[in-house]
Design a protein around this motif. Structure first.
Motif, PDB file in Angstrom:
ATOM      1  N   GLN A  42       0.838  -1.206   0.000  1.00  0.00           N
ATOM      2  CA  GLN A  42       0.000   0.000   0.000  1.00  0.00           C
ATOM      3  C   GLN A  42       0.872   1.256   0.000  1.00  0.00           C
ATOM      4  O   GLN A  42       0.584   2.227  -0.695  1.00  0.00           O
ATOM      5  N   GLU A  43       1.942   1.242   0.789  1.00  0.00           N
ATOM      6  CA  GLU A  43       2.851   2.390   0.850  1.00  0.00           C
ATOM      7  C   GLU A  43       3.522   2.599  -0.504  1.00  0.00           C
ATOM      8  O   GLU A  43       3.666   3.739  -0.967  1.00  0.00           O
ATOM      9  N   ALA A  44       3.938   1.507  -1.147  1.00  0.00           N
ATOM     10  CA  ALA A  44       4.560   1.619  -2.471  1.00  0.00           C
ATOM     11  C   ALA A  44       3.568   2.198  -3.481  1.00  0.00           C
ATOM     12  O   ALA A  44       3.943   3.046  -4.312  1.00  0.00           O
ATOM     13  N   LEU A  45       2.312   1.774  -3.407  1.00  0.00           N
ATOM     14  CA  LEU A  45       1.288   2.324  -4.310  1.00  0.00           C
ATOM     15  C   LEU A  45       1.092   3.818  -4.084  1.00  0.00           C
ATOM     16  O   LEU A  45       0.976   4.602  -5.035  1.00  0.00           O
ATOM     17  N   ARG A  46       1.043   4.230  -2.809  1.00  0.00           N
ATOM     18  CA  ARG A  46       0.892   5.662  -2.497  1.00  0.00           C
ATOM     19  C   ARG A  46       2.072   6.459  -3.048  1.00  0.00           C
ATOM     20  O   ARG A  46       1.904   7.531  -3.617  1.00  0.00           O
ATOM     21  N   GLN A  47       3.267   5.900  -2.868  1.00  0.00           N
ATOM     22  CA  GLN A  47       4.469   6.580  -3.333  1.00  0.00           C
ATOM     23  C   GLN A  47       4.461   6.709  -4.858  1.00  0.00           C
ATOM     24  O   GLN A  47       4.770   7.768  -5.397  1.00  0.00           O
ATOM     25  N   GLN A  48       4.083   5.652  -5.542  1.00  0.00           N
ATOM     26  CA  GLN A  48       4.008   5.698  -6.997  1.00  0.00           C
ATOM     27  C   GLN A  48       2.991   6.732  -7.463  1.00  0.00           C
ATOM     28  O   GLN A  48       3.228   7.459  -8.420  1.00  0.00           O
ATOM     29  N   GLU A  49       1.876   6.794  -6.780  1.00  0.00           N
ATOM     30  CA  GLU A  49       0.832   7.763  -7.142  1.00  0.00           C
ATOM     31  C   GLU A  49       1.336   9.194  -6.953  1.00  0.00           C
ATOM     32  O   GLU A  49       1.091  10.069  -7.791  1.00  0.00           O
ATOM     33  N   GLU A  50       2.034   9.441  -5.859  1.00  0.00           N
ATOM     34  CA  GLU A  50       2.594  10.780  -5.616  1.00  0.00           C
ATOM     35  C   GLU A  50       3.617  11.145  -6.685  1.00  0.00           C
ATOM     36  O   GLU A  50       3.635  12.277  -7.181  1.00  0.00           O
ATOM     37  N   GLU A  51       4.474  10.183  -7.045  1.00  0.00           N
ATOM     38  CA  GLU A  51       5.464  10.423  -8.086  1.00  0.00           C
ATOM     39  C   GLU A  51       4.792  10.727  -9.422  1.00  0.00           C
ATOM     40  O   GLU A  51       5.212  11.614 -10.160  1.00  0.00           O
ATOM     41  N   ARG A  52       3.747   9.974  -9.720  1.00  0.00           N
ATOM     42  CA  ARG A  52       3.014  10.196 -10.972  1.00  0.00           C
ATOM     43  C   ARG A  52       2.390  11.585 -11.003  1.00  0.00           C
ATOM     44  O   ARG A  52       2.476  12.296 -11.997  1.00  0.00           O
ATOM     45  N   LYS A  53       1.795  11.984  -9.894  1.00  0.00           N
ATOM     46  CA  LYS A  53       1.172  13.312  -9.828  1.00  0.00           C
ATOM     47  C   LYS A  53       2.220  14.414  -9.947  1.00  0.00           C
ATOM     48  O   LYS A  53       1.986  15.430 -10.608  1.00  0.00           O
ATOM     49  N   ALA A  54       3.369  14.233  -9.295  1.00  0.00           N
ATOM     50  CA  ALA A  54       4.434  15.239  -9.383  1.00  0.00           C
ATOM     51  C   ALA A  54       4.952  15.345 -10.816  1.00  0.00           C
ATOM     52  O   ALA A  54       5.178  16.454 -11.329  1.00  0.00           O
ATOM     53  N   LYS A  55       5.126  14.214 -11.470  1.00  0.00           N
ATOM     54  CA  LYS A  55       5.587  14.204 -12.856  1.00  0.00           C
ATOM     55  C   LYS A  55       4.573  14.913 -13.758  1.00  0.00           C
ATOM     56  O   LYS A  55       4.931  15.733 -14.612  1.00  0.00           O
ATOM     57  N   TYR A  56       3.292  14.628 -13.554  1.00  0.00           N
ATOM     58  CA  TYR A  56       2.237  15.253 -14.355  1.00  0.00           C
ATOM     59  C   TYR A  56       2.213  16.760 -14.123  1.00  0.00           C
ATOM     60  O   TYR A  56       2.074  17.536 -15.069  1.00  0.00           O
TER      61      TYR A  56
END
Length: 141
Positions: A42-56
């Motif tokens: 779950q933590e890895a998923l949250r981190q990936q989502e944050e990275e994706r949003k920052a990239k976007y």
């Protein structure tokens, strides 16, 4: 024959022991490991989502800079700026007025009250002269 029975029953024979109460006992250590793995996932998923949003957000900022450069080069105004200017003009036009600005009232929806001619006036327009005089006598009463 044994082969045919295995194919027909499939993996159901393995589960039959669990259905009759001879199931596996739950190990607290395994449960704890499963819970920890799930939390890590779950933590890895949250981190990936944050990275994706920052990239976007970064990509969108770069695009906006390019758009603004083009707007500046050709003298084009942003849509929001145009809307803000139009709203400011409408407010400036009606600043000292107590009524609504004229543009805000569509044609045909006006505040003026037009008097509809009564039934008698409408009938009188279509009647010939002598009958018109008879109706005038009724209206005088």
């Amino acid at each position: 024959m044994n082969f045919v029975m295995k194919q027909a029953l499939g993996g159901a024979t393995k589960d039959m022991g669990n259905l009759m109460g001879g199931g596996e006992e739950k190990d607290p250590e395994k449960e704890e490991e499963k819970r920890k793995k799930e939390e890590e996932r779950q933590e890895a998923l949250r981190q990936q989502e944050e990275e994706r949003k920052a990239k976007y957000a970064k990509m969108e900022a770069e695009r906006e800079n390019l758009r603004q450069g083009i707007r500046d080069k050709y003298g084009i105004k942003k849509k929001e700026e145009k809307e803000a200017e139009a709203a400011a003009e409408a407010e400036a036009a009606s600043e000292g007025s107590l009524t609504r600005p004229k543009k805000a009232v569509p044609a045909g929806c006006g505040d003026e009250e037009e008097e509809d001619p009564g039934l008698m006036e409408t009938v009188m327009k279509f009647l010939p002269g002598p009958l018109n005089n008879v109706l005038d006598m009724f209206n005088k009463k």
